[in-house]
Design an enzyme around this catalytic site. Structure first.
Site, PDB file in Angstrom:
ATOM      1  N   TYR A  61       0.816  -1.210   0.000  1.00 16.58           N
ATOM      2  CA  TYR A  61       0.000   0.000   0.000  1.00 16.58           C
ATOM      3  C   TYR A  61       0.852   1.263   0.000  1.00 16.58           C
ATOM      4  O   TYR A  61       0.385   2.325  -0.407  1.00 16.58           O
ATOM      5  CB  TYR A  61      -0.939   0.018   1.204  1.00 16.58           C
ATOM      6  CG  TYR A  61      -2.031  -1.034   1.171  1.00 16.58           C
ATOM      7  CD1 TYR A  61      -2.282  -1.779   0.028  1.00 16.58           C
ATOM      8  CD2 TYR A  61      -2.811  -1.294   2.290  1.00 16.58           C
ATOM      9  CE1 TYR A  61      -3.270  -2.743  -0.007  1.00 16.58           C
ATOM     10  CE2 TYR A  61      -3.810  -2.249   2.271  1.00 16.58           C
ATOM     11  CZ  TYR A  61      -4.026  -2.972   1.123  1.00 16.58           C
ATOM     12  OH  TYR A  61      -5.020  -3.935   1.093  1.00 16.58           O
TER      13      TYR A  61
ATOM     14  N   LYS B 278       3.758 -15.273   2.546  1.00 18.83           N
ATOM     15  CA  LYS B 278       3.774 -16.054   1.300  1.00 18.83           C
ATOM     16  C   LYS B 278       5.236 -16.319   0.955  1.00 18.83           C
ATOM     17  O   LYS B 278       5.746 -16.005  -0.116  1.00 18.83           O
ATOM     18  CB  LYS B 278       3.055 -15.287   0.183  1.00 18.83           C
ATOM     19  CG  LYS B 278       2.761 -16.126  -1.059  1.00 18.83           C
ATOM     20  CD  LYS B 278       1.834 -17.300  -0.789  1.00 18.83           C
ATOM     21  CE  LYS B 278       1.512 -18.031  -2.108  1.00 18.83           C
ATOM     22  NZ  LYS B 278       0.770 -19.298  -1.879  1.00 18.83           N
TER      23      LYS B 278
ATOM     24  N   ASP C 100      -2.739 -18.084   1.694  1.00 25.15           N
ATOM     25  CA  ASP C 100      -3.868 -18.774   1.076  1.00 25.15           C
ATOM     26  C   ASP C 100      -4.405 -19.871   1.986  1.00 25.15           C
ATOM     27  O   ASP C 100      -5.617 -20.060   2.117  1.00 25.15           O
ATOM     28  CB  ASP C 100      -3.498 -19.315  -0.305  1.00 25.15           C
ATOM     29  CG  ASP C 100      -2.127 -19.964  -0.362  1.00 25.15           C
ATOM     30  OD1 ASP C 100      -1.396 -19.931   0.653  1.00 25.15           O
ATOM     31  OD2 ASP C 100      -1.774 -20.516  -1.420  1.00 25.15           O
TER      32      ASP C 100
ATOM     33  N   ASP D 262      -5.288  -6.882   5.869  1.00 26.27           N
ATOM     34  CA  ASP D 262      -6.507  -6.228   5.408  1.00 26.27           C
ATOM     35  C   ASP D 262      -7.521  -7.282   4.954  1.00 26.27           C
ATOM     36  O   ASP D 262      -8.697  -7.249   5.329  1.00 26.27           O
ATOM     37  CB  ASP D 262      -6.160  -5.282   4.259  1.00 26.27           C
ATOM     38  CG  ASP D 262      -7.303  -4.354   3.878  1.00 26.27           C
ATOM     39  OD1 ASP D 262      -8.362  -4.408   4.520  1.00 26.27           O
ATOM     40  OD2 ASP D 262      -7.126  -3.575   2.927  1.00 26.27           O
TER      41      ASP D 262
ATOM     42  N   ASP E 271     -10.974  -8.830   7.249  1.00 29.80           N
ATOM     43  CA  ASP E 271     -12.322  -8.707   6.704  1.00 29.80           C
ATOM     44  C   ASP E 271     -13.004 -10.074   6.623  1.00 29.80           C
ATOM     45  O   ASP E 271     -14.209 -10.198   6.879  1.00 29.80           O
ATOM     46  CB  ASP E 271     -12.293  -8.054   5.326  1.00 29.80           C
ATOM     47  CG  ASP E 271     -12.132  -6.550   5.399  1.00 29.80           C
ATOM     48  OD1 ASP E 271     -12.111  -6.004   6.519  1.00 29.80           O
ATOM     49  OD2 ASP E 271     -12.021  -5.906   4.340  1.00 29.80           O
TER      50      ASP E 271
END
Length: 358
Positions: free
Chosen positions: A143, A192, A224, A248, A252
């Site tokens: 970001y 990852k 994942d 993020d 959620d």
């Protein structure tokens, strides 16, 4: 008794409604516990663009830096979608996080007993309760990395860069380990590492920091798999630490496991007492002004503020207990249930106030 200063960033959409409800609850609990809080309003997001020409005026930054804590509603809305990226309301949110050095975002995913039926996950998977804390790095990663547009083989292309430094990873890892020490001493680091260089560094640094916390059981999981495990077996997690983008997304997802995104609070911290507190949901412009928004996530964010920034844990406990109790007698439309009274945003705030004041 010292005065504690709180800046209110109501923002856009349902932001003013939910912040007003939370402010009323904070005034009620302050009266009960004899806490002197001074509230100041400042602009951020789309309303700031309209009134000051930019999503984060310097005046807002100065007010927030001088405060003990900040309570934010939400930013953004259809009205500003066509603006250039530097004027988008979301730039105000990213900017205030950076200006205050808020590198850690705490997102609890907790199921209140009366809302278990609202979770899409089966009872036998959730069990009697669910309480996960996601610690998300907030000021680094993709970001905030280099980004732009260019041509690739003659075609338009765009890029965003994921970059983390050792100090950035160290400080978020230490904060996560500290919270793990206060809970069940279990920490899962999500990355990852099998694909991304930034994740390889992330994992190696987290492993090194783990040596400072021998009592904490550290595990690692690819993002994942973590996304799958959150719905397959969420009780295996207690504290999760991860990067900005992964946090993020996972937080959620966890919000839906808990029954409603309208119930989840968050705290953004910088390592000292000052923090920014906000619900994890958006500005919901489609329901703004209709008095049907759920203010409970913002009210619970105010409880986190009292606990972490204002050093008033008893007041925080009272708010959290009042929210748990109110769910037995009233619901906002997003969490409505047959046989339980449906109320609006304002009335929900008043009910929580009344429970607190007895």
């Amino acid at each position: 008794m010292s005065v504690k200063k709180v800046v209110l960033l109501k923002g856009d959409g349902i932001g003013p409604e939910i912040v007003n409800a939370a402010c009323g609850v904070m005034k009620a609990v302050s009266k009960k516990h004899n806490i002197d809080i001074e509230f100041e309003e400042a602009l951020i997001g789309g309303i700031a663009v309209d009134e000051a020409g930019e999503p984060l005026p310097q005046k807002t930054i100065d007010s927030c830096k001088a405060a003990d804590a900040v309570l934010l509603g939400a930013v953004g809305g259809y009205k500003w979608d066509s603006l250039p990226s530097n004027l988008r309301p979301e730039r105000g949110l990213l900017g205030i996080r950076k200006a205050l050095g808020l590198f850690a975002n705490l997102r609890p995913a907790k199921i209140f007993a009366p809302l278990k039926s609202a979770s899409p996950i089966k009872d036998e998977i959730i069990g009697d309760s669910l309480d996960i804390l996601i610690v998300r790095e907030l000021t680094g990663g993709i970001y905030f990395g280099d980004k732009g547009q260019r041509e690739v083989n003659g075609a338009p292309a765009a890029f965003d860069t994921e970059c983390y430094s050792v100090p950035e990873i160290e400080r978020i890892a230490r904060m996560a380990f500290e919270f793990a020490m206060k809970r069940s001493k279990r920490l899962c680091s999500v990355d990852k590492e099998n694909v991304l260089e930034s994740s390889k560094l992330w994992r190696s640094v987290v492993k090194r920091v783990a040596e400072e916390y021998p009592e904490v059981e550290l595990t690692h999981m690819y993002v994942d798999n973590a996304a799958m495990q959150l719905v397959r077996n969420p009780k295996q997690f207690d504290v999760i630490v991860t990067s900005n983008m992964f946090g993020d997304i996972l937080s959620d997802e966890a919000s839906q496991i808990a029954g409603s995104i309208g119930m989840l609070a968050s705290a953004s911290l910088n390592g000292d007492a000052r923090g920014l507190y906000e619900p994890i949901h958006g500005s919901a412009p489609d329901i703004a002004g209709k008095d049907i928004a759920n203010p409970l996530a913002t009210i619970l964010s105010a409880a986190m503020m009292l606990r972490f920034s204002l050093d008033e844990p008893a007041a925080a406990d009272d708010i959290e207990k009042a929210v748990a109790d109110v769910l037995n007698v009233a619901r906002t439309p997003d969490i409505a249930e047959d046989g339980i009274k449906t109320v609006g945003c304002t009335e929900m705030g008043r009910l929580v106030e009344n429970i607190i004041l007895g």
